[in-house]
Design a protein around this motif. Structure first.
Motif, PDB file in Angstrom:
ATOM      1  N   GLY A   6      18.892  -0.316  -4.200  1.00  0.00           N
ATOM      2  CA  GLY A   6      17.714  -0.889  -3.568  1.00  0.00           C
ATOM      3  C   GLY A   6      17.557  -0.516  -2.114  1.00  0.00           C
ATOM      4  N   GLN A   7      18.414   0.406  -1.622  1.00  0.00           N
ATOM      5  CA  GLN A   7      18.329   0.822  -0.219  1.00  0.00           C
ATOM      6  C   GLN A   7      17.234   1.855  -0.042  1.00  0.00           C
ATOM      7  OE1 GLN A   7      20.351  -0.627   2.248  1.00  0.00           O
ATOM      8  NE2 GLN A   7      20.766  -1.966   0.512  1.00  0.00           N
ATOM      9  N   ALA A   8      16.483   1.711   1.053  1.00  0.00           N
ATOM     10  CA  ALA A   8      15.390   2.641   1.336  1.00  0.00           C
ATOM     11  C   ALA A   8      15.937   4.012   1.735  1.00  0.00           C
ATOM     12  CB  ALA A   8      14.493   2.093   2.427  1.00  0.00           C
ATOM     13  N   ILE A   9      15.271   5.074   1.277  1.00  0.00           N
ATOM     14  CA  ILE A   9      15.594   6.456   1.642  1.00  0.00           C
ATOM     15  C   ILE A   9      14.434   6.981   2.466  1.00  0.00           C
ATOM     16  CG2 ILE A   9      16.023   8.778   0.746  1.00  0.00           C
ATOM     17  CD1 ILE A   9      17.077   7.474  -1.811  1.00  0.00           C
ATOM     18  N   PRO A  10      14.701   7.637   3.597  1.00  0.00           N
ATOM     19  CA  PRO A  10      13.590   8.176   4.391  1.00  0.00           C
ATOM     20  C   PRO A  10      12.876   9.297   3.639  1.00  0.00           C
ATOM     21  CG  PRO A  10      15.688   8.994   5.229  1.00  0.00           C
ATOM     22  CD  PRO A  10      16.014   7.943   4.205  1.00  0.00           C
ATOM     23  N   TRP A  11      11.578   9.329   3.760  1.00  0.00           N
ATOM     24  CA  TRP A  11      10.791  10.362   3.080  1.00  0.00           C
ATOM     25  C   TRP A  11      11.109  11.731   3.666  1.00  0.00           C
ATOM     26  CZ3 TRP A  11       8.367   9.077  -1.273  1.00  0.00           C
ATOM     27  CH2 TRP A  11       7.957   7.754  -1.457  1.00  0.00           C
TER      28      TRP A  11
ATOM     29  N   ARG B  13       0.862  -1.179   0.000  1.00  0.00           N
ATOM     30  CA  ARG B  13       0.000   0.000   0.000  1.00  0.00           C
ATOM     31  C   ARG B  13       0.896   1.225   0.000  1.00  0.00           C
ATOM     32  NH1 ARG B  13      -2.132   3.514   3.824  1.00  0.00           N
ATOM     33  NH2 ARG B  13      -4.193   4.362   3.334  1.00  0.00           N
ATOM     34  N   GLY B  14       0.857   1.990  -1.066  1.00  0.00           N
ATOM     35  CA  GLY B  14       1.701   3.163  -1.160  1.00  0.00           C
ATOM     36  C   GLY B  14       2.981   2.895  -1.919  1.00  0.00           C
ATOM     37  N   ALA B  15       3.890   3.877  -1.880  1.00  0.00           N
ATOM     38  CA  ALA B  15       5.105   3.843  -2.683  1.00  0.00           C
ATOM     39  C   ALA B  15       6.335   3.620  -1.814  1.00  0.00           C
ATOM     40  CB  ALA B  15       5.252   5.156  -3.458  1.00  0.00           C
ATOM     41  N   SER B  16       7.436   3.232  -2.470  1.00  0.00           N
ATOM     42  CA  SER B  16       8.744   3.132  -1.842  1.00  0.00           C
ATOM     43  C   SER B  16       9.621   4.276  -2.346  1.00  0.00           C
ATOM     44  CB  SER B  16       9.412   1.796  -2.199  1.00  0.00           C
ATOM     45  OG  SER B  16       8.644   0.705  -1.753  1.00  0.00           O
ATOM     46  N   PHE B  17      10.658   4.603  -1.587  1.00  0.00           N
ATOM     47  CA  PHE B  17      11.648   5.610  -1.974  1.00  0.00           C
ATOM     48  C   PHE B  17      13.000   4.918  -1.831  1.00  0.00           C
ATOM     49  CE2 PHE B  17      13.197  10.248  -0.913  1.00  0.00           C
ATOM     50  CZ  PHE B  17      13.863  10.287  -2.129  1.00  0.00           C
ATOM     51  N   ILE B  18      13.673   4.631  -2.960  1.00  0.00           N
ATOM     52  CA  ILE B  18      14.882   3.810  -2.922  1.00  0.00           C
ATOM     53  C   ILE B  18      15.976   4.396  -3.802  1.00  0.00           C
ATOM     54  CG2 ILE B  18      13.643   1.658  -2.431  1.00  0.00           C
ATOM     55  CD1 ILE B  18      13.946   0.985  -5.455  1.00  0.00           C
ATOM     56  N   ASP B  19      17.208   3.946  -3.561  1.00  0.00           N
ATOM     57  CA  ASP B  19      18.319   4.323  -4.425  1.00  0.00           C
ATOM     58  C   ASP B  19      18.627   3.196  -5.406  1.00  0.00           C
ATOM     59  OD1 ASP B  19      19.842   2.400  -3.068  1.00  0.00           O
ATOM     60  OD2 ASP B  19      20.915   3.876  -1.862  1.00  0.00           O
ATOM     61  N   ALA B  20      19.675   3.376  -6.208  1.00  0.00           N
ATOM     62  CA  ALA B  20      19.989   2.406  -7.264  1.00  0.00           C
ATOM     63  C   ALA B  20      20.556   1.105  -6.722  1.00  0.00           C
ATOM     64  CB  ALA B  20      20.982   3.022  -8.246  1.00  0.00           C
TER      65      ALA B  20
END
Length: 232
Positions: A227-232, A218-225
């Protein structure tokens, strides 16, 4: 893209840019991808973020060949009308701020409005948009770059909100904001000093690999190249 259906169709918006063209080339090299279509400001049909009529017309022109299991929005701009990012509050100009929001936030919202309907309603599909780490409110440690930071943060919120709505009707859809890294290009050249860079080809491969493994949620992810998550 091993986790999309065999023979999937892909659509790349902003395909004439440095990263957009690299993403298109990487998908053309994927034997599981049946077709890759690129749209850009100077293409046919044209795709102009500041002109909703062109976005509507481009989406309609693509509809018959769809649906598209992968849509990538590589549009956006760091420099507009000859102006780069502001370093200080004293540099703020209302017209420049409005232009950054027009392209990087409002333009993104209109892309979502007209191109999300081209995703299939059944099965795994992906909608990825280029963002930037400087759009992270939590990760802002250096300050500066007011308009670009704020517009990218707004674009992220628009994506997140659209993703929450759209995963109700497309439960297997994946939405993601993507940080490619610092990719050398004519537009980024003035801002590269002191920053490690990554080639457009490497960034494209990394982003596609990261997208391929993201789960639907549910919703989107925010990631780098990577695959690591970036805080919104």
């Amino acid at each position: 893209m091993k986790h999309l259906p065999e023979g999937y169709r892909a659509l790349v918006l902003g395909a004439s840019g440095t990263l957009g063209s690299a993403l298109k080339a990487a998908l053309e090299a994927d034997p599981r991808c049946a077709t890759v279509t690129g749209l850009s400001r100077r293409g046919t049909p044209p795709l102009v973020l500041e002109d909703e009529a062109t976005l509507r017309a481009a989406a309609e022109a693509m509809r018959e060949a769809g649906p598209y299991a992968l849509i990538l929005d590589a549009c956006g701009a760091l420099r507009l009308d000859g102006r780069g990012p502001e370093k200080r509050l004293d540099d703020l100009d209302p017209r420049a701020l409005a232009r950054s929001f027009e392209v990087n936030a409002i333009g993104r919202a209109l892309v979502l409005k007209h191109f999300i309907p081209l995703l299939p309603r059944q099965g795994r599909c992906i909608f990825g948009v280029l963002s930037a780490r400087v759009g992270s409110i939590s990760d802002n440690r250096a300050g500066g770059w007011y308009g670009y930071r704020a517009a990218k943060a707004a674009g992220n919120m628009l994506l997140q909100t659209a993703a929450i709505e759209c995963t109700r009707s497309r439960p297997e859809a994946v939405f993601a904001a993507l940080q490619p890294g610092t990719v050398p290009s004519p537009l980024s050249a003035p801002f590269l000093a002191g920053h490690p860079t990554v080639s457009a080809e490497e960034a494209a491969q990394g982003l596609l690999a990261a997208l391929d493994t993201l789960p639907a949620q549910r919703g989107a992810s925010f990631i780098d190249a990577k695959g690591q998550a970036i805080p919104w």
